[in-house]
Structures are given as structure tokens and as C-alpha cells.
Design a protein around this motif. Structure first.
Motif, PDB file in Angstrom:
ATOM      1  N   PHE A 283      -7.045   5.123   1.285  1.00 23.51           N
ATOM      2  CA  PHE A 283      -5.679   4.690   1.610  1.00 23.51           C
ATOM      3  C   PHE A 283      -5.525   4.507   3.121  1.00 23.51           C
ATOM      4  CE2 PHE A 283      -1.458   6.212   3.051  1.00 23.51           C
ATOM      5  CZ  PHE A 283      -0.682   5.155   2.585  1.00 23.51           C
ATOM      6  N   VAL A 284      -6.014   5.490   3.891  1.00 27.68           N
ATOM      7  CA  VAL A 284      -5.891   5.415   5.352  1.00 27.68           C
ATOM      8  C   VAL A 284      -6.677   4.212   5.894  1.00 27.68           C
ATOM      9  CG1 VAL A 284      -6.324   6.616   7.533  1.00 27.68           C
ATOM     10  CG2 VAL A 284      -5.536   7.906   5.550  1.00 27.68           C
TER      11      VAL A 284
ATOM     12  N   GLY B 163       4.690  16.816   8.087  1.00 27.60           N
ATOM     13  CA  GLY B 163       3.910  16.330   9.235  1.00 27.60           C
ATOM     14  C   GLY B 163       3.014  15.146   8.913  1.00 27.60           C
ATOM     15  N   THR B 164       3.207  14.515   7.757  1.00 29.74           N
ATOM     16  CA  THR B 164       2.355  13.376   7.399  1.00 29.74           C
ATOM     17  C   THR B 164       2.911  12.036   7.911  1.00 29.74           C
ATOM     18  OG1 THR B 164       3.444  13.306   5.255  1.00 29.74           O
ATOM     19  CG2 THR B 164       1.315  14.402   5.347  1.00 29.74           C
TER      20      THR B 164
ATOM     21  N   ARG C  41      -5.027  -0.095  16.148  1.00 26.22           N
ATOM     22  CA  ARG C  41      -6.265  -0.429  15.440  1.00 26.22           C
ATOM     23  C   ARG C  41      -7.478   0.191  16.127  1.00 26.22           C
ATOM     24  NH1 ARG C  41      -4.972  -4.420  11.824  1.00 26.22           N
ATOM     25  NH2 ARG C  41      -3.268  -5.736  12.518  1.00 26.22           N
TER      26      ARG C  41
ATOM     27  N   PRO D  55      -2.465  15.270   9.110  1.00 21.08           N
ATOM     28  CA  PRO D  55      -1.478  14.629   8.232  1.00 21.08           C
ATOM     29  C   PRO D  55      -2.096  14.285   6.873  1.00 21.08           C
ATOM     30  CG  PRO D  55      -2.314  13.046   9.817  1.00 21.08           C
ATOM     31  CD  PRO D  55      -3.062  14.310  10.061  1.00 21.08           C
ATOM     32  N   LEU D  56      -2.088  15.220   5.955  1.00 20.80           N
ATOM     33  CA  LEU D  56      -2.794  15.049   4.686  1.00 20.80           C
ATOM     34  C   LEU D  56      -1.826  14.979   3.513  1.00 20.80           C
ATOM     35  CD1 LEU D  56      -5.546  17.774   5.294  1.00 20.80           C
ATOM     36  CD2 LEU D  56      -5.690  15.339   5.792  1.00 20.80           C
ATOM     37  N   TYR D  57      -2.082  14.047   2.605  1.00 21.53           N
ATOM     38  CA  TYR D  57      -1.333  14.008   1.345  1.00 21.53           C
ATOM     39  C   TYR D  57      -2.097  14.892   0.371  1.00 21.53           C
ATOM     40  CZ  TYR D  57       1.108  10.023   3.378  1.00 21.53           C
ATOM     41  OH  TYR D  57       1.864   9.218   4.194  1.00 21.53           O
TER      42      TYR D  57
ATOM     43  N   LEU E 289       0.831  -1.213   0.000  1.00 26.33           N
ATOM     44  CA  LEU E 289       0.000   0.000   0.000  1.00 26.33           C
ATOM     45  C   LEU E 289       0.860   1.256   0.000  1.00 26.33           C
ATOM     46  CD1 LEU E 289      -2.838  -0.581   2.621  1.00 26.33           C
ATOM     47  CD2 LEU E 289      -3.149   0.271   0.312  1.00 26.33           C
TER      48      LEU E 289
ATOM     49  N   HIS F 280      -1.343  19.259  13.369  1.00 28.48           N
ATOM     50  CA  HIS F 280      -1.451  19.571  11.937  1.00 28.48           C
ATOM     51  C   HIS F 280      -2.003  18.324  11.254  1.00 28.48           C
ATOM     52  CE1 HIS F 280       0.656  23.335  12.228  1.00 28.48           C
ATOM     53  NE2 HIS F 280       1.574  22.747  12.952  1.00 28.48           N
TER      54      HIS F 280
ATOM     55  N   PRO G 104      -3.293  14.674  14.809  1.00 28.28           N
ATOM     56  CA  PRO G 104      -2.293  15.536  15.434  1.00 28.28           C
ATOM     57  C   PRO G 104      -2.633  17.021  15.227  1.00 28.28           C
ATOM     58  CG  PRO G 104      -1.401  14.479  13.476  1.00 28.28           C
ATOM     59  CD  PRO G 104      -2.806  13.995  13.612  1.00 28.28           C
TER      60      PRO G 104
ATOM     61  N   PHE H 110      -6.146   9.011  15.403  1.00 28.24           N
ATOM     62  CA  PHE H 110      -5.332  10.103  15.932  1.00 28.24           C
ATOM     63  C   PHE H 110      -5.295  11.275  14.957  1.00 28.24           C
ATOM     64  CE2 PHE H 110      -0.894  11.788  16.829  1.00 28.24           C
ATOM     65  CZ  PHE H 110      -1.276  12.479  17.977  1.00 28.24           C
TER      66      PHE H 110
ATOM     67  N   SER I  49       1.208   6.280  13.414  1.00 28.14           N
ATOM     68  CA  SER I  49       0.079   6.027  14.323  1.00 28.14           C
ATOM     69  C   SER I  49      -0.847   4.937  13.771  1.00 28.14           C
ATOM     70  CB  SER I  49      -0.719   7.313  14.569  1.00 28.14           C
ATOM     71  OG  SER I  49      -1.338   7.748  13.381  1.00 28.14           O
ATOM     72  N   SER I  50      -0.485   4.357  12.642  1.00 25.68           N
ATOM     73  CA  SER I  50      -1.286   3.280  12.048  1.00 25.68           C
ATOM     74  C   SER I  50      -0.692   1.920  12.435  1.00 25.68           C
ATOM     75  CB  SER I  50      -1.302   3.408  10.518  1.00 25.68           C
ATOM     76  OG  SER I  50      -1.955   4.590  10.146  1.00 25.68           O
ATOM     77  N   PRO I  51      -1.490   0.862  12.350  1.00 26.41           N
ATOM     78  CA  PRO I  51      -0.962  -0.466  12.698  1.00 26.41           C
ATOM     79  C   PRO I  51      -0.002  -1.007  11.638  1.00 26.41           C
ATOM     80  CG  PRO I  51      -3.263  -0.613  12.047  1.00 26.41           C
ATOM     81  CD  PRO I  51      -2.928   0.829  12.044  1.00 26.41           C
ATOM     82  N   VAL I  52       1.127  -0.326  11.510  1.00 29.86           N
ATOM     83  CA  VAL I  52       2.143  -0.654  10.505  1.00 29.86           C
ATOM     84  C   VAL I  52       3.490  -0.609  11.213  1.00 29.86           C
ATOM     85  CG1 VAL I  52       3.161   0.082   8.325  1.00 29.86           C
ATOM     86  CG2 VAL I  52       0.770   0.571   8.768  1.00 29.86           C
TER      87      VAL I  52
ATOM     88  N   GLU J 155      -1.714  15.952  -2.528  1.00 31.01           N
ATOM     89  CA  GLU J 155      -1.812  15.661  -3.963  1.00 31.01           C
ATOM     90  C   GLU J 155      -2.898  14.630  -4.252  1.00 31.01           C
ATOM     91  OE1 GLU J 155       0.496  14.546  -2.016  1.00 31.01           O
ATOM     92  OE2 GLU J 155       0.858  12.432  -2.452  1.00 31.01           O
ATOM     93  N   MET J 156      -3.498  14.072  -3.194  1.00 25.94           N
ATOM     94  CA  MET J 156      -4.542  13.052  -3.381  1.00 25.94           C
ATOM     95  C   MET J 156      -5.928  13.700  -3.269  1.00 25.94           C
ATOM     96  SD  MET J 156      -3.016   9.991  -1.012  1.00 25.94           S
ATOM     97  CE  MET J 156      -3.711   8.523  -1.762  1.00 25.94           C
TER      98      MET J 156
ATOM     99  N   TYR K 119      -7.571   9.480  -0.513  1.00 30.61           N
ATOM    100  CA  TYR K 119      -6.785   9.595   0.720  1.00 30.61           C
ATOM    101  C   TYR K 119      -7.433   8.780   1.845  1.00 30.61           C
ATOM    102  CZ  TYR K 119      -5.202  11.750   5.086  1.00 30.61           C
ATOM    103  OH  TYR K 119      -4.741  11.960   6.364  1.00 30.61           O
TER     104      TYR K 119
ATOM    105  N   ARG L 154      -7.424   1.391   4.388  1.00 28.17           N
ATOM    106  CA  ARG L 154      -6.716   0.128   4.088  1.00 28.17           C
ATOM    107  C   ARG L 154      -5.499  -0.041   4.989  1.00 28.17           C
ATOM    108  NH1 ARG L 154      -7.235  -2.690  -0.287  1.00 28.17           N
ATOM    109  NH2 ARG L 154      -6.559  -4.237   1.226  1.00 28.17           N
ATOM    110  N   LEU L 155      -4.793   1.086   5.194  1.00 26.57           N
ATOM    111  CA  LEU L 155      -3.596   1.066   6.048  1.00 26.57           C
ATOM    112  C   LEU L 155      -3.956   0.627   7.461  1.00 26.57           C
ATOM    113  CD1 LEU L 155      -0.612   1.949   5.520  1.00 26.57           C
ATOM    114  CD2 LEU L 155      -1.177   4.107   6.619  1.00 26.57           C
ATOM    115  N   ARG L 156      -5.171   0.965   7.894  1.00 24.60           N
ATOM    116  CA  ARG L 156      -5.577   0.643   9.270  1.00 24.60           C
ATOM    117  C   ARG L 156      -6.401  -0.629   9.342  1.00 24.60           C
ATOM    118  NH1 ARG L 156      -6.545   6.852  10.882  1.00 24.60           N
ATOM    119  NH2 ARG L 156      -4.341   7.374  11.020  1.00 24.60           N
TER     120      ARG L 156
ATOM    121  N   VAL M 291       3.326  11.087  10.804  1.00 22.90           N
ATOM    122  CA  VAL M 291       2.547  10.629  11.963  1.00 22.90           C
ATOM    123  C   VAL M 291       1.354   9.768  11.521  1.00 22.90           C
ATOM    124  CG1 VAL M 291       1.040  12.645  12.126  1.00 22.90           C
ATOM    125  CG2 VAL M 291       1.658  11.422  14.182  1.00 22.90           C
ATOM    126  N   LEU M 292       0.883   9.986  10.297  1.00 24.70           N
ATOM    127  CA  LEU M 292      -0.216   9.157   9.785  1.00 24.70           C
ATOM    128  C   LEU M 292       0.229   7.687   9.712  1.00 24.70           C
ATOM    129  CD1 LEU M 292      -3.125   9.361   8.372  1.00 24.70           C
ATOM    130  CD2 LEU M 292      -1.837   9.037   6.281  1.00 24.70           C
TER     131      LEU M 292
ATOM    132  N   ARG N  47       1.339   3.964  -3.097  1.00 29.79           N
ATOM    133  CA  ARG N  47       1.004   5.381  -2.927  1.00 29.79           C
ATOM    134  C   ARG N  47       2.214   6.256  -3.256  1.00 29.79           C
ATOM    135  NH1 ARG N  47       0.793  10.053  -0.923  1.00 29.79           N
ATOM    136  NH2 ARG N  47       2.832   9.758   0.032  1.00 29.79           N
TER     137      ARG N  47
END
Lengths: 241, 314
Positions: B97-98, A82-83, B74, B84-86, A6, B82, B80, B78, A89-92, B88-89, B94, B100-102, A85-86, A10
Motif C-alpha cells: 500500500f505504501v 499517528g498514522t 517522492r 505510522p503502521l496500520y 488507493l 512513532h 516519525p 520518513f 509525508s507521501s506524494p498525495v 490491522e494489515m 501494508y 503504491r501510495l508513493r 503522517v504516513l 484501504r
């Protein structure tokens, strides 16, 4: 889909959507094309194998430089914006983050290198090249690129900004290239140590000439693994700071 | 839901937080209140499994964050300080993606994204590039990413930071709407936000929790922590109104603050909330009551007393 895939997908999308990726690719191909025309094809008549070896020599230098610039943003940019932290803070795991990012940089580099294949094919117009020599050369470029990208990932994990990341990684790669020069001015056992550490001189030359030695493949894989391992440790250490 | 024991974090020689101990029940909305540099963000980052503590333990749903951070992550969303944004998406990509990541399964991702967008009122922005959004909408996307995997605990660090008043009100509504479904822990130094959004406050100063409780509890413990503001329409000065007020049981002090356009502003200090008694006494004393309310300085006073040990200037 695993978290590593993933993240890699990205990140690769970011390279393909941003100007930076295309600028790096365009500069690499332009400079490589110029060097190929001036030094490899130009000048006195040469054997096709010599022209091909020279192409791989020039491309290897550009590959190391491109790897540093491709990888400088991988972690440092996320820390700057600052991204990061995304992800943290994820289960990765930190390993999945680093490997995912490394893979994206490496795949992008591989795509750029694939675009350079028209140059060796041009040699076929007036000469002959062996597929084995071509494959060995590109395998060497990929292994060298993987090592330099892994070192770049480490630099990016260490640095707060992309510029610092490029400087850190550039210094590390340059030091490993310069090891080959130290071989010329030192005696054994240092001579052997420096020769074995040299990222280009000792280990890339056989690929450039169409030979694949297991020791060189292992060397590049080890450099890649050690650099990625160090980058993961840096990420883990930052959670304690 | 959350149990924090002796939580300590050092940055080099400097202790950002020291020996924090508190508990949060399921479904509560907790406000973490403190001045800048008090240790709020550090605490939230540890609870969000971004940083590791130097000492102490944190359990979320009975799971220790040091032993099994993955399982805790899980359960946590969270945001923060600021988002945490991409940029360009697009918003939809976005959030997918988050999700699936979680760990949200691919088959459920689209529904979860829609759900998070609906909760944060950004459904219409699904195809918009995040870079094209205003600050307020970016903040909402930040909240949406914290909700997209349906976490039990949502941690938000200064969620209304930089928002204009209208956006702040909208964000408060959004956070309030999440109550019940999620346990919410948010930090802020905007006192009115904490007052209006949270069930309970944790006050932090120099890395230590110095008090906790609801606004009412804190005000009661601190001897009122403010007062009651009154406006009366009374001919011939405030004396008659003050006479009535000072005779009321429980009133510590009553003073006239100003007189303008026939309206006299008074301030009453008392330990208990005497608004009902005051209103009744004034009306029965023949005084026209124009306005009665808790003093706007109430929470500010609690905050200043706790964080700096001083009262709000009157």
C-alpha cells in the motif's frame, strides 16, 4: 490506481475488517427494522406509498446518525494513532486524502443502505410500490448520506479524537436539521434562509414522497462539496501549525 | 543533497526552531542531536514535508519543498518517532500500500516490498499481522516503509526509541547497511547511537544549531571533551604510572581514580588522542597495561557542554 482510490480502498477494507463497521450496520438495520414494523407497517391500514414514505422518513434519520459514526474515525483516528503522517509525508495532496476517506465512508454507508432494501420489498407482499418512488427515496438517502458523511469528515478533520469528531459532526448535522424548526418560528427573510439551509425538512421530504427536484439534488451536492472543501482547508492549515 | 537556509518555525508565539542553516551531502549519515524539545522533530517534519516552515527555505536535490512538495516527497522516506503502521494489515499488504501510495508502479510493487523486507530483515514476517509483531519488528516495518520506494533521502526520528539493547544493535546495523545507497538523517538523544552510526553530527539547542562536525572535530574544538581511561597493573600505588603520564607531551592532567584487585584506574585528559603514545610510554616504563580506551564520558561530555554548557561530573 490513483492515490484517492488507493486510500478509499484501504479505508473501506478497514470498515469491512473491523467490528465497528459491522456494529454500526447492525444497529442501523435493527432500529430501522423495528421502526418499520412498529410505525410504517403497524397501526391502521395505509396506502403502500404512505408506508414507503414513512420507511424513507425513519431511514433518513438513521442515515444521518450512522453517517456521523461512520465518518468520525476517518481522520481523527489516524491523528490519534499517528498514522496520518504516513499520508501527509507521501506524494498525495490533502484533497486526495480527504476525498479518498470520504468515498470509503460513503461507499460503506451505501452498502448498509442497500441491505435495507428488503423492507420496502416487503410492502410488495400486501401492496404495490412504484419503482420510481423507490429509486427517488434511495437517491435521497444517498444524497443525504453523502452530505452527512462529508460533514462528518469535516468534523473528523477538525477533532483530535474520534469522540470529539462525533460531537462536532453531530452538532453540525443537528443544527442543520433544526433549521427546519426555526422556519416555523421566524418570519421572512430568515424563514427562507433557514428553510434553504435545512438538511432534512425542506430538501428530503420530496425524495421521501417519490419526487426528485433538481434544487434538492444541487443542495445536497453543494453541502457535500462545501464540507469536503472545508475539510481539505483544515488539513492544509494543520501543516502550518 | 539537502540545503537548509534560515529555517524557522513558530508554534503560535513560540519559536520551535530559529534560523537553521546547514547542508548535507549525498551519501552522508547525519545525526541530529539535541535534548527533548530542542526542535529536532520539528526540523525533521519540515524536511519530510509534513509541516510547512514559517520562514526559510529547504531544497532537496535542488527542489524547493514549498514550491514542489510532491516531487520532494517522492525522494524522501520518513520514519516519525512513532512508526505510522496500520496494525490491522499484514506486513506485505501494508508495504505494498505504501509503495503504491508513493508512486511505485503496480508491476514493480512486489519486488520493492521484497527488497525493503530483505533490507530490514523482516522477509519472514510478510504474512504476519502488524498487530501481532513485537515493538522491535514494528520499528523495522517502520524503516521498511521509509525505504520501499527507494528514496534518495531517508529521515528517521529516534529510530531506536524503545528498543532493547539487542534490537538497538540490530537497528544500528540496518541503518549502517543503508549508507551509500541513501543519504540518511536521523535524530536521537541516545548519544552512543549517534556516535556509532553517523558521519557527522548537527547539535541543536533551543531551536538553533549550535555546532556541527564529526565527533573528533567537536572533541578537538571543545578541548578534548573527555579523556582516556587507563587500567594498569602496578605494584605500590599509581605514583610511578602518573609520573610517566604527566611527563608525556600533550597531557593536560593525569589522575588516579580507583584501585581494586591490583588494578589501578587512571584518567588522562588531553586535547589530542594520545592512546598510542601513552601505551608505549607505560610499557617502556615497565608498567603492565591492562586496558586503554577513550573515556566513555567523551561524547556525553561534548553533548552536555554544547547543549547545557556544563561538563560531565567525573
Amino acid at each position: 490506481m490513483s492515490p484517492t482510490t488507493l486510500i478509499a480502498r484501504r479505508e473501506l477494507g478497514t470498515y469491512l475488517r473491523s467490528m465497528t463497521g459491522y456494529v454500526i450496520a447492525a444497529i442501523l438495520l435493527l432500529v430501522d427494522g423495528l421502526l418499520f414494523n412498529i410505525f410504517a407497517i403497524g397501526g391502521d391500514d395505509k396506502l403502500s406509498a404512505v408506508v414507503l414514505a414513512q420507511f424513507f422518513f425513519y431511514t433518513s434519520g438513521l442515515t444521518m446518525i450512522a453517517s456521523v459514526f461512520i465518518s468520525m474515525r476517518l481522520v481523527a483516528e489516524e491523528r490519534q494513532t499517528g498514522t496520518l503522517v504516513l499520508l501527509t509525508s507521501s506524494p498525495v495532496t490533502d484533497g486526495q486524502i480527504i476525498v479518498g476517506k470520504f468515498l470509503s465512508g460513503f461507499v460503506f454507508l451505501a452498502l448498509v443502505l442497500a441491505l435495507s432494501v428488503f423492507m420496502p420489498l416487503l410492502i410488495l407482499v400486501n401492496g404495490k410500490i412504484s419503482v420510481g418512488h423507490l429509486a427517488a427515496g434511495y437517491l435521497g438517502l444517498l444524497l443525504l448520506g453523502a452530505s452527512a458523511t462529508a460533514i462528518g469528515t469535516l468534523g473528523s478533520a477538525l477533532a483530535r479524537t474520534q469522540v470529539l469528531a462525533a460531537i462536532f459532526s453531530g452538532c453540525m448535522v443537528t443544527a442543520m436539521v433544526l433549521c427546519w424548526m426555526l422556519v416555523q418560528v421566524t418570519e421572512r427573510p430568515f424563514k427562507d434562509v433557514f428553510a434553504n439551509l435545512a438538511i432534512h425538512g425542506k430538501h428530503f421530504i420530496p425524495f421521501q414522497q417519490g419526487a426528485i427536484h433538481l434544487r434538492d439534488v444541487v443542495y445536497y451536492l453543494m453541502v457535500t462539496l462545501v464540507a469536503l472543501f472545508a475539510a481539505i482547508r483544515v488539513m492544509e492549515a494543520r501543516r502550518w501549525r | 543533497m539537502i540545503q537548509v537556509n534560515g529555517l524557522t518555525k513558530y508554534y503560535g508565539e513560540h519559536a520551535a526552531i530559529r534560523d537553521l542553516t546547514f547542508a548535507i551531502d549525498k551519501g552522508e549519515v547525519i545525526g541530529f542531536l539535541g535534548l527533548n524539545g530542542a526542535g529536532k522533530s520539528t526540523t525533521l517534519k519540515i524536511l519530510g514535508c509534513v509541516l510547512l516552515p514559517t520562514a526559510g527555505s529547504v531544497t532537496v536535490d535542488g527542489i524547493d519543498i514549498a514550491r514542489d512538495p510532491h516531487e520532494v516527497r517522492r525522494r524522501i522516506g520518513f520514519l516519525p518517532d512513532h512508526p505510522p503502521l496500520y496494525t490491522e494489515m499484514t506486513v506485505g499488504r501494508y508495504l505494498a500500500f505504501v509503495a503504491r501510495l508513493r508512486g511505485v508502479p503496480a508491476a514493480e510493487t512486489s519486488a520493492r516490498v521484497t527488497e525493503a523486507e530483505t533490507k530490514t530483515s523482516i522477509r519472514d514476517m510478510d504474512d504476519e499481522l502488524i498487530s501481532s509483531l513485537s515493538h522491535g519488528f514494528r520499528q523495522r516495518v517502520g524503516v521498511a516503509q521509509a525505504l520501499v520506494h527507494r528514496p534518495k533521502l531517508v529521515i528517521m526520528d529516534e529510530p531506536t526509541s524503545g528498543l532493547d539493547p539487542l534490537q538497538t544493535v540490530e537497528m544500528r546495523k540496518t541503518i549502517r547497511a543503508l549508507q551509500g545507497e541513501h543519504t540518511i538523517l536521523l535524530s536521537s538523544h541516545i548519544l552512543s547511537e549517534i556516535s556509532q552510526t553517523c558521519d557527522r553530527l548537527l547539535i541543536i539547542r533551543d531551536g538553533e544549531i549550535i555546532d556541527q562536525g564529526s565527533e573528533e572535530d567537536l572533541a578537538r574544538r571543545l578541548g578534548g571533551g573527555g579523556g582516556i581511561a587507563i587500567e594498569v597493573d602496578v605494584a605500590g600505588g599509581p605514583d610511578s604510572a602518573l609520573a610517566i603520564l604527566t611527563q608525556l607531551p600533550g597531557v593536560a592532567r593525569a589522575v588516579a581514580i580507583k584501585q581494586a584487585a591490583g588494578v589501578t584506574s587512571l584518567r588522562v585528559e588531553s586535547k589530542a588522542d594520545l592512546r598510542a603514545q601513552i601505551a608505549r610510554a607505560l610499557v617502556m616504563g615497565g608498567i603492565d597495561l591492562v586496558r586503554i580506551d577513550r573515556s566513555t564520558g567523551r561524547l556525553e561530555n561534548i553533548f552536555l557542554q554544547l547543549t547545557q554548557g556544563k561538563d560531565l561530573p567525573q
